[in-house]
Enzyme design. Structure first.
Site, PDB file in Angstrom:
ATOM      1  N   ARG A 116      11.332   3.619   4.128  1.00  0.00           N
ATOM      2  CA  ARG A 116      10.840   2.650   5.112  1.00  0.00           C
ATOM      3  C   ARG A 116      12.017   1.780   5.529  1.00  0.00           C
ATOM      4  NH1 ARG A 116       5.362  -0.785   4.910  1.00  0.00           N
ATOM      5  NH2 ARG A 116       4.687   1.288   5.596  1.00  0.00           N
ATOM      6  N   ARG A 140       0.806  -1.219   0.000  1.00  0.00           N
ATOM      7  CA  ARG A 140       0.000   0.000   0.000  1.00  0.00           C
ATOM      8  C   ARG A 140       0.840   1.271   0.000  1.00  0.00           C
ATOM      9  NH1 ARG A 140      -1.783  -4.078   2.313  1.00  0.00           N
ATOM     10  NH2 ARG A 140      -3.965  -4.750   2.320  1.00  0.00           N
ATOM     11  N   THR A 141       1.772   1.344   0.930  1.00  0.00           N
ATOM     12  CA  THR A 141       2.516   2.592   1.088  1.00  0.00           C
ATOM     13  C   THR A 141       3.404   2.874  -0.116  1.00  0.00           C
ATOM     14  OG1 THR A 141       2.495   2.254   3.490  1.00  0.00           O
ATOM     15  CG2 THR A 141       4.042   3.872   2.621  1.00  0.00           C
ATOM     16  N   LYS A 185      25.188  -7.125  -0.923  1.00  0.00           N
ATOM     17  CA  LYS A 185      26.629  -7.352  -0.946  1.00  0.00           C
ATOM     18  C   LYS A 185      27.337  -6.717   0.242  1.00  0.00           C
ATOM     19  CE  LYS A 185      26.589  -7.193  -6.027  1.00  0.00           C
ATOM     20  NZ  LYS A 185      27.133  -6.495  -7.220  1.00  0.00           N
ATOM     21  N   HIS A 241       4.808   6.388  11.650  1.00  0.00           N
ATOM     22  CA  HIS A 241       4.307   6.249  10.278  1.00  0.00           C
ATOM     23  C   HIS A 241       3.392   7.447  10.040  1.00  0.00           C
ATOM     24  CE1 HIS A 241       3.219   4.717   6.509  1.00  0.00           C
ATOM     25  NE2 HIS A 241       2.839   3.486   6.808  1.00  0.00           N
TER      26      HIS A 241
END
Length: 478
Positions: free
Chosen positions: A270, A220-221, A248, A298
């Site tokens: 995020r 969603r975000t 890596k 959030h």
């Protein structure tokens, strides 16, 4: 010292004359509409339509906000007016665009671009009460109340403002005052209107580059921010951890600095670690938007939740008198922390409902009430906000069984029937069906879960525009 250039009688006579000129030029009033430019042109369009109605049929009227089409977006503070209101197609009609004063012509240029999103007019004509001259673009009015050229020494030079030391990040709801939140929610009204247009796109962030930097999975975000940026005409880049040099061993800082070197205006971040977005602000010059960091914050989820409540319950002035129950895994929820701050800032009474093991440390310092019994509060609430049980973040022993949790804190058919008729049911997604949501949310009249998803695009458009395009900042006074 101010002076009156047109009296009320003068304006009335000018409108009457312009109305007759319009009828003569267009051989009548068939397929003609008037549209006022916000803010000063709206009353002109209405008054002109009234005068035309005295001659024949009163034309349809509308209003147009051109804020997101201006060519000085990001160079100076831009405060949108009322939401655009054009409730009819412009295909094949003659549009009389109305404004009170014509000066440089740049507002009219923006209006001509914006009108195309509502159809393809047969013709566009421009009516103004006062023409001040000193045009910067080759635009000329078709109908003028009075020509009043401004002396060149009075024009002066307009200075652009690029922000400089302005606040340019959104890391936490704590960074916003109640006034900031209200301002963003009002701006979201404009973004909702844009999304409802036949062509849901404006050039407000043309030339800006927005990078989604997601170190955790998201549906969603991520897609919401990507859609929001594209609707504002920004360029977008998506960063996938699985196919990047992070696998890596590349550090977060090296990753950010590498991508920033390509030219980035905003990072949408995020990360599993609380505080990661704050660190990123120290490593780049771009704006940083927190799309969720660990258990911390959030903010855009809280803003879209507040907007959903605001529009669904028609609480445009605030949440005074509302009772909101946030139920479930509060301990691991960044959404709960942000929602509590946003809802209480807007005046709501918030009750956290959860077993003791799923409440955060020091919750007694939060501006909330605590309950361990959902059945005791369900009949008195205006909003039931269910949180996802975040099993991936839990230690063993916090819950006896998921079945027991669902029986005590899940939304069953019995609890749904006990809710007040007007109550909203909300969930940030993704939901665990059969655990926090036992009933089918699609069968609940008060469910606004899909509205939350839709509103998420508009809210994130408002945030991106405020940070990158408005020429001002998110920080203000309550």
């Amino acid at each position: 010292m101010s002076r009156t250039v047109l009296s009320a009688d003068d304006v009335g006579r000018a409108l009457t004359r312009i109305a007759h000129e319009i009828v003569e030029r267009n051989h009548g009033l068939d397929h003609l509409v008037t549209i006022g430019l916000q803010r000063g042109g709206v009353w002109v369009a209405e008054a002109l339509a009234d005068r035309l109605g005295e001659i024949g049929r009163r034309p349809l009227t509308g209003s147009l906000d051109v804020s997101f089409h201006r060519d000085d977006v990001g160079l100076r503070p831009i405060v949108p007016g009322h939401v655009t209101d054009i409730g009819f197609s412009l295909d094949g009609v003659t549009v009389v665009l109305c404004d009170d004063v014509l000066y440089t012509g740049r507002t009219v240029r923006a209006a001509l671009e914006a009108l195309n999103e509502y159809g393809r007019p047969r013709a566009v004509q421009l009516a103004v009460i006062v023409d001040r001259g000193h045009r910067e673009l080759p635009i000329r009015p078709d109908y003028v109340g009075k020509n009043l050229p401004t002396s060149s020494f009075r024009v002066g030079h307009r200075h652009s403002r690029r922000g400089g030391d302005r606040v340019k990040h959104l890391l936490s709801i704590e960074d916003l005052s109640a006034g900031d939140i209200h301002g963003l929610l009002e701006l979201t009204d404009h973004m909702v209107e844009i999304g409802q247009r036949p062509i849901p796109k404006v050039p407000a962030l043309r030339g800006k580059n927005v990078v989604s930097l997601f170190f955790e999975d998201s549906t969603r975000t991520r897609t919401s921010f990507d859609t929001a940026a594209k609707r504002l005409s920004a360029d977008t880049m998506n960063f996938a951890v699985s196919s990047s040099s992070v696998s890596k061993g590349e550090s977060l800082r090296d990753t950010v600095e590498t991508i920033a070197a390509m030219g980035v205006d905003a990072f949408v971040v995020r990360h599993r670690s609380s505080g990661a977005p704050q660190l990123i602000t120290q490593w780049c010059a771009a704006s940083v938007i927190n799309a969720g960091d660990g258990w911390h914050q959030h903010p855009t989820q809280a803003l879209l939740d507040a907007y959903t409540i605001r529009t669904s319950l028609r609480r445009h002035d605030g949440f005074d008198g509302l009772t909101i129950a946030i139920v479930g895994d509060v301990r691991h929820s960044r959404v709960a922390r942000s929602d509590v701050q946003a809802f209480t800032a807007l005046g709501a009474r918030v009750i956290l409902v959860a077993p003791p093991t799923l409440l955060p440390p020091a919750v007694d310092l939060w501006p909330v009430e605590i309950s361990h019994d959902l059945d005791a509060v369900v009949a008195e609430i205006d909003v039931l906000y269910l949180l996802r049980v975040q099993r991936e973040r839990m230690d063993d022993g916090l819950l006896p069984t998921m079945r027991e949790y669902s029986s005590l804190y899940g939304l069953t058919a019995r609890r749904a029937s006990a809710l007040p008729a007007h109550a909203l049911v909300m969930h940030p997604g993704p939901m665990n069906r059969g655990i926090e949501m036992v009933v089918d949310p699609g069968e609940l009249s008060g469910s606004v879960i899909l509205h939350q998803v839709a509103n998420g695009v508009a809210v994130r458009m408002a945030v991106l525009f405020s940070l990158l395009g408005a020429g001002n900042d998110l920080k203000g006074s309550a």
